[in-house]
Design a protein around this motif. Sequence first.
Motif: not given
Length: 403
Positions: A144-150, A158-160
Amino acid sequence: MAHFQFLVGILILLSALADGSLHRIPLHRSPNFKRTREAIVAEQLYVDHKYNLNTTANGFPMEQLSNFNNFQYYGNISIGTPGQVFSVQFDTGSANLWVPSAQCSSPACVQHKLYYSNMSSTFQSNGSVFDITYLEGTVAGFMSQDLVSVAGLRGVLQTFGEVTTETGTNFLNSSFDGILGMAFPPLAVNLVTPFFQNLYHHKLVQQPVFSFLLRNNGTTASYGGELILGGSDPALYRGQLTYVTVSNPEYWQFVTDSIQMGNTVISRGSAAIADTGTSLLLAPLAQYTQIAGIFKVNSLGYFRCRKISSWPTLNFRISGVSFKVPPQNYILQEGAYCTLAIVSSNQEFWILGDVFLGLYYTIFDVGNQRLGFANVNSTGSTLGQMGVFTMLLSFILLKLWVH
């Protein structure tokens, strides 16, 4: 005017201390961590499988994963909008990000945080499937793809992997929900761009560099160190950095000058991999056999104990500099017997886990494909910097009050 110049000078100094280009992620160690002979044997099997990367029956690349008494370091990330928080293991020995999906009903998934795509306004479907084989089981699902933040960074698309099936019990009691791989792109399942490379591509970090401080003193301390994205912090190490070129830009692999156990030369020119997802030191079988002979290790992996400090120091010579691992770090005592946190590997390279990395601040320079090592500064930390900040701020207020 003098007061103004004084204040400006202090503010410049404070600004230099608070380097906004560095994005810090606190790392934690599981309170369940306990290194035993049984855990060492299990982890040895895990790492052997992890580095035997082949393709599965359906043609997908596989990476061997498992959990052994929660030895891993982990920290938090956020996926989606609004953010769903997950604890992940930051693993320089793999290259994919995956977390359990809300569509997973396996026991290990149910006991961890699940990703709900229908609760994120920024979710994008990908749909390609993946199948990751690890010791005594598999995890499988879809991308899937979605916004990833850290670490306060703006989210990046990001594809995860969303894990929908988990067989075996390896992740059942793990302290983390998923894995965030930090190796190079050729290692990634489905050739997904790894998270850190994605951050740099979108200019969310200023430098293509990340660095680890892994604290290995104590087994229950909640503070396990920190991961810094976008650079390194000189306050966390002492002395000069020693750099070595990556020899195989899939893993963080490099070539050592030599490896010695005391005065005995174990190897010259051996390859080694820096792996934050591994606890132990793993040596090629022939080199481990030579080490085991020094200690007279029996078939069960034990040898007669004596005062641990009397055993020889393990010395890795890298780019002309010695990096020493004292016996207190690689020997585990269990009653009258001891065992080594050095085990054999089916690979022709060494794997350096936190037995080594816990002693040395490590810089992973993606842009220049090199590693940097320096002695950990036992007194240096971000808390130390905050102490300096507080002292300076108090001094400013005192000067203003006096005048």
